[in-house]
Design a protein around this motif. Structure first.
Motif, PDB file in Angstrom:
ATOM      1  N   SER A 157      24.832  -6.723  16.516  1.00 55.09           N
ATOM      2  CA  SER A 157      24.121  -5.775  15.667  1.00 55.09           C
ATOM      3  C   SER A 157      23.148  -4.958  16.498  1.00 55.09           C
ATOM      4  CB  SER A 157      23.358  -6.514  14.558  1.00 55.09           C
ATOM      5  OG  SER A 157      24.245  -7.172  13.683  1.00 55.09           O
ATOM      6  N   ARG A 158      22.901  -3.731  16.052  1.00 52.88           N
ATOM      7  CA  ARG A 158      21.928  -2.879  16.741  1.00 52.88           C
ATOM      8  C   ARG A 158      21.316  -1.898  15.742  1.00 52.88           C
ATOM      9  NH1 ARG A 158      25.138   2.007  19.965  1.00 52.88           N
ATOM     10  NH2 ARG A 158      26.152   2.835  18.108  1.00 52.88           N
ATOM     11  N   LEU A 159      20.136  -1.413  16.066  1.00 53.31           N
ATOM     12  CA  LEU A 159      19.508  -0.377  15.258  1.00 53.31           C
ATOM     13  C   LEU A 159      20.132   0.961  15.614  1.00 53.31           C
ATOM     14  CD1 LEU A 159      15.735  -1.335  15.528  1.00 53.31           C
ATOM     15  CD2 LEU A 159      17.141  -1.453  13.476  1.00 53.31           C
ATOM     16  N   LEU A 160      20.414   1.759  14.597  1.00 46.06           N
ATOM     17  CA  LEU A 160      20.915   3.107  14.853  1.00 46.06           C
ATOM     18  C   LEU A 160      19.744   4.015  15.213  1.00 46.06           C
ATOM     19  CD1 LEU A 160      23.608   3.761  12.100  1.00 46.06           C
ATOM     20  CD2 LEU A 160      23.934   3.949  14.545  1.00 46.06           C
ATOM     21  N   SER A 161      19.862   4.741  16.309  1.00 52.09           N
ATOM     22  CA  SER A 161      18.782   5.618  16.745  1.00 52.09           C
ATOM     23  C   SER A 161      18.515   6.699  15.703  1.00 52.09           C
ATOM     24  CB  SER A 161      19.124   6.264  18.093  1.00 52.09           C
ATOM     25  OG  SER A 161      20.270   7.069  17.976  1.00 52.09           O
ATOM     26  N   ARG A 162      17.250   6.968  15.474  1.00 53.29           N
ATOM     27  CA  ARG A 162      16.778   7.997  14.542  1.00 53.29           C
ATOM     28  C   ARG A 162      17.056   7.661  13.079  1.00 53.29           C
ATOM     29  NH1 ARG A 162      19.571  11.075  18.187  1.00 53.29           N
ATOM     30  NH2 ARG A 162      20.999  11.833  16.591  1.00 53.29           N
TER      31      ARG A 162
ATOM     32  N   ARG B  26      20.996  -1.318  27.490  1.00 56.23           N
ATOM     33  CA  ARG B  26      22.240  -1.503  26.739  1.00 56.23           C
ATOM     34  C   ARG B  26      22.352  -2.950  26.233  1.00 56.23           C
ATOM     35  NH1 ARG B  26      24.173   2.491  24.329  1.00 56.23           N
ATOM     36  NH2 ARG B  26      25.724   3.821  25.287  1.00 56.23           N
ATOM     37  N   LYS B  27      22.030  -3.896  27.091  1.00 60.12           N
ATOM     38  CA  LYS B  27      22.108  -5.311  26.710  1.00 60.12           C
ATOM     39  C   LYS B  27      21.070  -5.656  25.650  1.00 60.12           C
ATOM     40  CE  LYS B  27      23.781  -6.964  31.231  1.00 60.12           C
ATOM     41  NZ  LYS B  27      23.410  -7.777  32.428  1.00 60.12           N
ATOM     42  N   LYS B  28      19.837  -5.161  25.840  1.00 60.29           N
ATOM     43  CA  LYS B  28      18.731  -5.527  24.955  1.00 60.29           C
ATOM     44  C   LYS B  28      18.863  -4.941  23.549  1.00 60.29           C
ATOM     45  CE  LYS B  28      15.180  -6.402  28.456  1.00 60.29           C
ATOM     46  NZ  LYS B  28      13.915  -5.936  29.078  1.00 60.29           N
ATOM     47  N   GLU B  29      19.590  -3.836  23.417  1.00 61.79           N
ATOM     48  CA  GLU B  29      19.715  -3.233  22.086  1.00 61.79           C
ATOM     49  C   GLU B  29      20.661  -4.039  21.190  1.00 61.79           C
ATOM     50  OE1 GLU B  29      21.402   0.648  21.886  1.00 61.79           O
ATOM     51  OE2 GLU B  29      23.357   0.031  22.672  1.00 61.79           O
ATOM     52  N   LEU B  30      21.467  -4.911  21.789  1.00 60.16           N
ATOM     53  CA  LEU B  30      22.448  -5.688  21.036  1.00 60.16           C
ATOM     54  C   LEU B  30      21.849  -7.023  20.599  1.00 60.16           C
ATOM     55  CD1 LEU B  30      25.484  -5.020  23.394  1.00 60.16           C
ATOM     56  CD2 LEU B  30      25.053  -3.936  21.180  1.00 60.16           C
ATOM     57  N   LYS B  31      21.856  -7.283  19.285  1.00 58.82           N
ATOM     58  CA  LYS B  31      21.279  -8.505  18.714  1.00 58.82           C
ATOM     59  C   LYS B  31      22.369  -9.328  18.037  1.00 58.82           C
ATOM     60  CE  LYS B  31      17.327  -6.712  19.896  1.00 58.82           C
ATOM     61  NZ  LYS B  31      16.637  -7.168  21.141  1.00 58.82           N
ATOM     62  N   ASN B  32      22.090 -10.614  17.860  1.00 60.86           N
ATOM     63  CA  ASN B  32      23.076 -11.503  17.271  1.00 60.86           C
ATOM     64  C   ASN B  32      23.353 -11.196  15.801  1.00 60.86           C
ATOM     65  OD1 ASN B  32      23.513 -13.008  19.629  1.00 60.86           O
ATOM     66  ND2 ASN B  32      21.745 -14.293  19.233  1.00 60.86           N
ATOM     67  N   ASP B  33      22.314 -10.762  15.085  1.00 63.82           N
ATOM     68  CA  ASP B  33      22.502 -10.428  13.659  1.00 63.82           C
ATOM     69  C   ASP B  33      21.404  -9.463  13.225  1.00 63.82           C
ATOM     70  OD1 ASP B  33      20.154 -11.991  13.124  1.00 63.82           O
ATOM     71  OD2 ASP B  33      21.416 -13.783  13.071  1.00 63.82           O
ATOM     72  N   GLU B  34      21.421  -9.083  11.954  1.00 68.21           N
ATOM     73  CA  GLU B  34      20.472  -8.108  11.445  1.00 68.21           C
ATOM     74  C   GLU B  34      19.040  -8.618  11.513  1.00 68.21           C
ATOM     75  OE1 GLU B  34      21.454  -6.459   7.702  1.00 68.21           O
ATOM     76  OE2 GLU B  34      23.451  -5.784   8.313  1.00 68.21           O
ATOM     77  N   ASN B  35      18.846  -9.906  11.293  1.00 70.22           N
ATOM     78  CA  ASN B  35      17.487 -10.463  11.335  1.00 70.22           C
ATOM     79  C   ASN B  35      16.884 -10.339  12.717  1.00 70.22           C
ATOM     80  OD1 ASN B  35      17.431 -11.242   8.613  1.00 70.22           O
ATOM     81  ND2 ASN B  35      18.487 -13.158   9.067  1.00 70.22           N
ATOM     82  N   ASP B  36      17.679 -10.576  13.771  1.00 71.55           N
ATOM     83  CA  ASP B  36      17.187 -10.410  15.142  1.00 71.55           C
ATOM     84  C   ASP B  36      16.748  -8.987  15.371  1.00 71.55           C
ATOM     85  OD1 ASP B  36      17.606 -13.041  15.735  1.00 71.55           O
ATOM     86  OD2 ASP B  36      19.433 -12.731  16.910  1.00 71.55           O
TER      87      ASP B  36
END
Length: 260
Positions: A155-160, A250-260
């Motif tokens: 999971s990742r946050l969408l920019s903007r 690139r690595k740090k923007e990727l999370k295990n799930d939405e809560n992370d």
């Protein structure tokens, strides 16, 4: 923004293009347009002609590999037609945007480089590499399909795509593919790295004189870009640091799930 995802396919689009051009000539607005063109390039070029340099022609291929396209049930326009269209647009001084998606089933690092070589040799104006979005309502949400191709996701946050509404913080969260049976996460990071080099040395046009110089000697500009990519470890420390930071982000923007 024109929200028709296949703009330029029909005669009505020519009338609209002419009206937008007339408005721009008379008022100075709009100065640019975002849109996605259809794949019948003969119609599109004719019906978008009045828009001049307002936008880039979109030539979304997702992948240049036929096995990959079969796996995702997509059929592209024949490559020779893409090439001819790219040449015609270049001769008219028009920009062409080609979009690729990774990692998709059956895609490999080798097929990625092969596809990039083909696109650069076609002399398109810009090539973007997009991460696979596992959107609701698509085959990429089907558990059997995911299992068949070994698709792993994060999971990742969408920019903007974030804001505060009625006092509540609201975020748009994206589920993206990070590896498949045929393409590892480390391979995906290499694609990101190569994509950054293409952005700097090809898309940005800051090296256009060098590109023409290489072509004048009947050499491949793709080969030049590959030489740069293969020799990053010999580049100045400051350059290496830029790529290290880029991959780390690139690595740090990727999370295990939405809560992370």
């Amino acid at each position: 923004i024109i929200t028709d995802s296949n703009y330029g396919m029909y005669k009505r689009d020519l009338m609209f293009s002419e009206k937008v051009a007339e408005l721009s000539d008379n008022t100075g607005w709009p100065v640019g347009i975002k849109l996605s063109t259809g794949k019948h390039f003969g119609n599109v070029m004719k019906n978008c002609e009045p828009l001049k340099d307002f936008f880039e022609f979109t030539m979304s291929v997702q992948s240049m590999n036929s096995d990959v396209l079969d796996a995702v049930s997509r059929k592209n326009i024949p490559i020779d037609k893409y090439k001819q269209t790219s040449i015609e647009l270049r001769e008219k001084g028009r920009d062409t945007l080609v979009e690729l998606i990774f990692p998709m089933p059956k895609e490999t690092l080798k097929s990625f480089f092969s596809g990039m070589e083909e696109l650069i040799d076609m002399k398109v104006a810009r090539i973007t590499t997009n991460i696979l979005m596992l959107l609701e309502g698509t085959i990429y949400r089907d558990s059997e399909y995911i299992k068949e191709w070994g698709i792993s996701s994060k999971s990742r946050l969408l920019s903007r795509h974030a804001g505060i509404y009625k006092g509540e913080k609201v975020f748009e969260i994206d589920n993206v593919g990070i590896e498949t049976k045929s393409l590892s996460f480390e391979d995906l990071l290499e694609i990101n790295k190569f994509g950054l080099i293409v952005e700097m040395l090809f898309n940005s046009r800051i090296m256009r004189e060098l590109e023409h110089f290489v072509e004048d000697y009947d050499l491949s500009y793709y080969d030049y870009i590959m030489i740069v990519y293969n020799n990053l470890d010999k580049s100045p420390v400051e350059v290496q640091e830029v790529f290290d930071i880029f991959i780390d982000l690139r690595k740090k923007e990727l999370k295990n799930d939405e809560n992370d």
